[in-house]
Design a protein around this motif. Structure first.
Motif, mmCIF file in Angstrom:
data_model
loop_
_atom_site.group_PDB
_atom_site.id
_atom_site.type_symbol
_atom_site.label_atom_id
_atom_site.label_comp_id
_atom_site.label_asym_id
_atom_site.label_seq_id
_atom_site.Cartn_x
_atom_site.Cartn_y
_atom_site.Cartn_z
ATOM 1 N N LEU B 162 0.821 -1.319 0.147
ATOM 2 C CA LEU B 162 0.092 0.166 -0.128
ATOM 3 C C LEU B 162 0.851 1.181 -0.148
ATOM 4 C CD1 LEU B 162 -2.784 -0.994 2.426
ATOM 5 C CD2 LEU B 162 -3.084 -0.028 -0.114
ATOM 6 N N SER B 163 1.960 1.311 0.634
ATOM 7 C CA SER B 163 2.887 2.259 0.868
ATOM 8 C C SER B 163 3.466 2.820 -0.617
ATOM 9 C CB SER B 163 3.863 2.371 1.901
ATOM 10 O OG SER B 163 4.396 1.050 1.810
ATOM 11 N N PHE B 319 -1.199 -0.657 8.357
ATOM 12 C CA PHE B 319 -2.365 -0.758 7.167
ATOM 13 C C PHE B 319 -2.873 0.506 6.853
ATOM 14 C CE2 PHE B 319 -6.388 -2.024 5.617
ATOM 15 C CZ PHE B 319 -5.847 -2.740 4.394
ATOM 16 N N GLU B 320 -3.433 1.107 8.143
ATOM 17 C CA GLU B 320 -4.402 2.342 8.006
ATOM 18 C C GLU B 320 -3.303 3.564 7.557
ATOM 19 O OE1 GLU B 320 -7.684 1.189 10.465
ATOM 20 O OE2 GLU B 320 -6.590 0.411 8.958
ATOM 21 N N LEU B 323 -2.452 3.210 3.756
ATOM 22 C CA LEU B 323 -3.585 3.520 3.211
ATOM 23 C C LEU B 323 -4.034 5.026 3.043
ATOM 24 C CD1 LEU B 323 -5.923 1.604 1.673
ATOM 25 C CD2 LEU B 323 -7.461 1.901 4.001
#
Lengths: 408, 337
Positions: B162-163, B319-320, B323
């Protein structure tokens, strides 16, 4: 073992799996394992990563010390006492000589008492430093271990100066000390006292402000006051669980009643408090060391009683009587009167007591040592059940057992 | 494109360089850790202990190679190979300089259009080595270690993936060479917040991915003895070790390439020596060195997370954050630029 420990594990299992039939994984930790501080062996039941049981199995360092002592003269026994708890060796020496002196009704000079307290407290600091360093090592922090070793090294240097060795000092004698302090010792102790608080600050900064450390220890391995009492937990670990017991204050020996110091106590009973109580105890020990050092005055270091202490070297050249006493003491030692004594002391790990029985001979009839580490490792299971495997390692470290102290 | 024999030669040289880099990374790690810890570290073998890795390698090779009786022999032998091969292979797509700068040849092995995905994929396949090795050894400690490792690496893969999104969105390509040439920081200062957060998330995920402190749970010495490598000895042990260190080098190279300008140097050095910022190898090497030093610094300063804390951190926080970074960057691209 703690009676309700398996019960708690059953409840946990019920909660997690209900009627679903699951099997626990039984894993053998030790006797050769990096986290067992010697040769402790734990039979651990794991449900995933959760500990459901941790039964200690002991005896891997059994050396028969108690039995061997029955075949050594009273004075020679000192050689064995310090080999049990090698981390706080002088605590064992002190407990034994106090018990033997009680049997003999010996009069230990003031200076010897002060020096004993001073060295025992220094040794206690060294022991706690070792416990803290290895405890943090068990959490994966490599560096603090080397920092605590740095300060411990200075204490070991001091003890080496006095006794000639870094371990198994054997410096205390029934009736006094083996020899007087060397020149320049006081100045070195003073220098250590001056430097140590800064180092202690550094240790506290290294873990007390570390978020990961807080997450790893807060609320981990909680031992209630009741459980601590039930397993016979003593020492800093018990004081972290709210048991306000310290024999140095409650049943003073060796002149502890003359010193002012606090006994750190905490209520939570978790690994965090077990660490912190040890840290605060070092500060208190340092206070005692300072007081003992200030009050140190020149004087004799042995009981003048010829039947207990060896005569001075120069007397052997002028006095026939001295030679006779010397010969008697060296060949068979002294004969305490028939009887039995128990002396309890506060070692770095908890209540350390020597129970001696004399039949009037030159060797003990029976020696029974109440070592603190044996009950303390019983606390590992109740503290660990329900926690993870990693928490159990923290619990072992914060009980700070020395296996020589367990197996005798 | 270079002829095949050149590519083959370059791959060979790169493997040798990486393995040499691994050996001297252990030396650097030991010396640096020693400095952090009031010690001196290995300094006896050769000048300043520089021959220590060679001595260690010789020792490792001549150690008795034990395979446990109940181990699954084929998988047991295969697993370290999988780990080390995919650790080495991942490096192939990382460019080390401008085209034709290596004696008229390209300073990379392959110029893949999906280079970024390729590196992510190969580093993930390395997990199989760890998992299979721990499983095949038929030891409970190894099993626990390999389970932890697999769970950890898979959870942190998410943060990693995601990053990277921010970089992909800005650069508009998955080709690592083009990403370096575009230089994501130069596009617009408005994108910097998103990129910084992404870099932060990527850095932490990469630390977990290579099992560096504070995420070194798979081989938590004080808990699992040595985790999945408990039953390995001799050269097979060395291979796992190698895979781990090469993984660290690859992670550093990957971070440099995506976020820190890759093989390019800072612009101001061109004022000193014209064209200095275009020198091949030098800048990438420097960046990898600095990043590795930070990895080692972390090893000296932090302690290990607990398993459940690690998982929670990965799924709930990282994760957050990753995101969030992707959304931020996406929003800036969509509405502002």
């Amino acid at each position: 073992m703690n009676a309700d420990a398996p019960g708690r594990a059953d409840v946990l299992r019920e909660e997690r799996h209900g009627d679903f039939d699951t099997k626990l994984m039984r894993i053998n930790v030790g006797p050769v394992h990096p986290a067992t501080h010697g040769v402790l062996r734990l039979v651990v039941d794991l449900d995933g990563e959760t500990v459901m049981g941790a039964t200690p199995r002991i005896g891997y360092l059994h050396t028969g010390f108690e039995k061997t002592m029955e075949h050594r003269t009273w004075q020679q026994v000192v050689t064995y006492t310090n080999r049990m708890d090698y981390a706080h060796a002088l605590g064992h020496d002190l407990a034994y000589v106090l018990a033997a002196e009680k049997l003999l009704d010996a009069r230990v000079p003031e200076r010897a008492q002060r020096i004993r307290v001073l060295l025992t407290e220094l040794n206690r600091i060294a022991s706690h430093l070792l416990g803290l360093g290895t405890g943090l090592l068990d959490m994966g922090a490599l560096t603090p271990f080397f920092y605590t070793m740095r300060e411990r090294e200075r204490i070991l240097d001091l003890l080496e100066m006095v006794s000639g060795v870094r371990m198994n000092y054997g410096y205390f004698r029934v009736g006094g000390l083996s020899r007087d302090l060397p020149d320049g010792f006081e100045a070195k102790v003073q220098a250590f006292i001056d430097d140590f608080p800064a180092a202690l600050e550094q240790y506290f900064a290294m873990f007390l402000e570390n978020e990961i450390w807080l997450a790893r220890t807060r609320g981990v391995g909680v031992l209630s006051r009741e459980t601590a009492l039930e397993v016979g937990l003593t020492g800093p670990s018990a004081r972290a669980s709210g048991l306000d017991v310290d024999l140095r204050r409650d049943a003073p020996y060796s002149g502890y009643e003359d010193y002012t110091f606090d006994v750190p106590v905490a209520e939570e009973g978790d690994a965090y408090q077990r660490f912190v109580v040890r840290g605060e105890e070092m500060q208190q020990s340092l206070r005692i060391v300072q007081q003992a050092l200030t009050r140190l005055e020149p004087g004799p270091i042995r009981d003048p009683d010829r039947r207990i202490s060896l005569p001075e070297r120069h007397e052997l050249e002028t006095s026939m009587e001295a030679v006779i006493f010397h010969f008697k003491l060296v060949t068979e030692g002294f004969h305490p009167p028939m009887g039995e004594v128990y002396v309890g002391t506060e070692s770095a790990r908890g209540e350390l007591g020597y129970y001696l029985v004399s039949d009037g001979g030159s060797m003990p009839y029976r020696v029974k040592v109440r070592t603190p580490s044996l009950p303390n490792i019983q606390a590992i299971e109740p503290a660990s059940i329900g926690g993870t495997f990693a928490d159990m390692v923290v619990n072992i470290a914060t009980m700070d057992p020395v296996m020589g102290d367990v197996d005798k | 494109m270079d002829p095949y024999w050149v590519i083959f030669l370059k791959a060979l040289v790169m493997s040798v360089l990486l393995l040499g880099g691994f050996a001297y990374l252990t030396w650097l790690q030991r010396r640096l850790l020693a400095r952090f810890q009031h010690r001196i570290g290995p300094n006896r073998t050769g000048w300043e202990g520089l021959l220590q890795p060679i001595a260690d390698a010789i020792k490792m090779i001549f150690k008795q190679d034990v395979t446990p009786t109940h181990a699954d022999k084929v998988v047991f032998i295969l697993a370290p190979g999988i780990s080390v091969v995919f650790a080495l292979v991942a490096f192939g797509a990382i460019p080390a300089g401008p085209a034709n700068s290596l004696f008229g040849m390209d300073p990379w092995i392959v110029d893949l259009d999906i280079g970024l995905l390729y590196v992510l994929a190969t580093t993930s396949i390395g997990v199989y080595g760890i998992f299979l090795g721990g499983w095949a050894a038929n030891s409970k400690y190894s099993l626990l270690g390999s389970l932890r490792s697999s769970a950890q690496i898979i959870s942190y893969e998410l943060g990693l993936g995601l990053s990277v999104l921010s970089v992909i969105m800005i650069a508009g390509t998955l080709n690592l060479r083009e990403i370096v040439e575009i230089n994501v920081w130069s596009v617009s200062p408005l994108l910097w917040p998103g990129l910084l957060v992404a870099l932060f998330a990527f850095w932490i995920s990469a630390t977990a991915e290579v099992s560096n402190v504070p995420f070194d749970l798979p081989e938590a010495e004080q808990e699992l003895v040595a985790g999945y490598i408990t039953e390995y000895s001799s050269l097979k042990f060395a291979l796992f070790f190698m895979a781990e260190y090469v993984g660290m080098i690859t992670a550093s190279a990957f971070i440099s390439t995506l976020f820190l300008g890759g093989w390019k140097g800072p612009g101001f050095v061109d004022a000193l020596v014209p064209g200095m910022s275009e020198w091949p190898f030098v800048w990438l090497f420097l960046k990898i060195f600095v990043l590795l030093t930070i990895f080692i610094w972390l090893q000296a300063s932090l302690m290990r997370f607990r398993y459940d804390q690690l998982m929670r951190f990965g799924w709930v926080w990282l994760f957050e954050i990753a995101l969030g970074a992707a959304l931020l960057t996406g929003a800036v691209i969509a509405f502002v630029l």
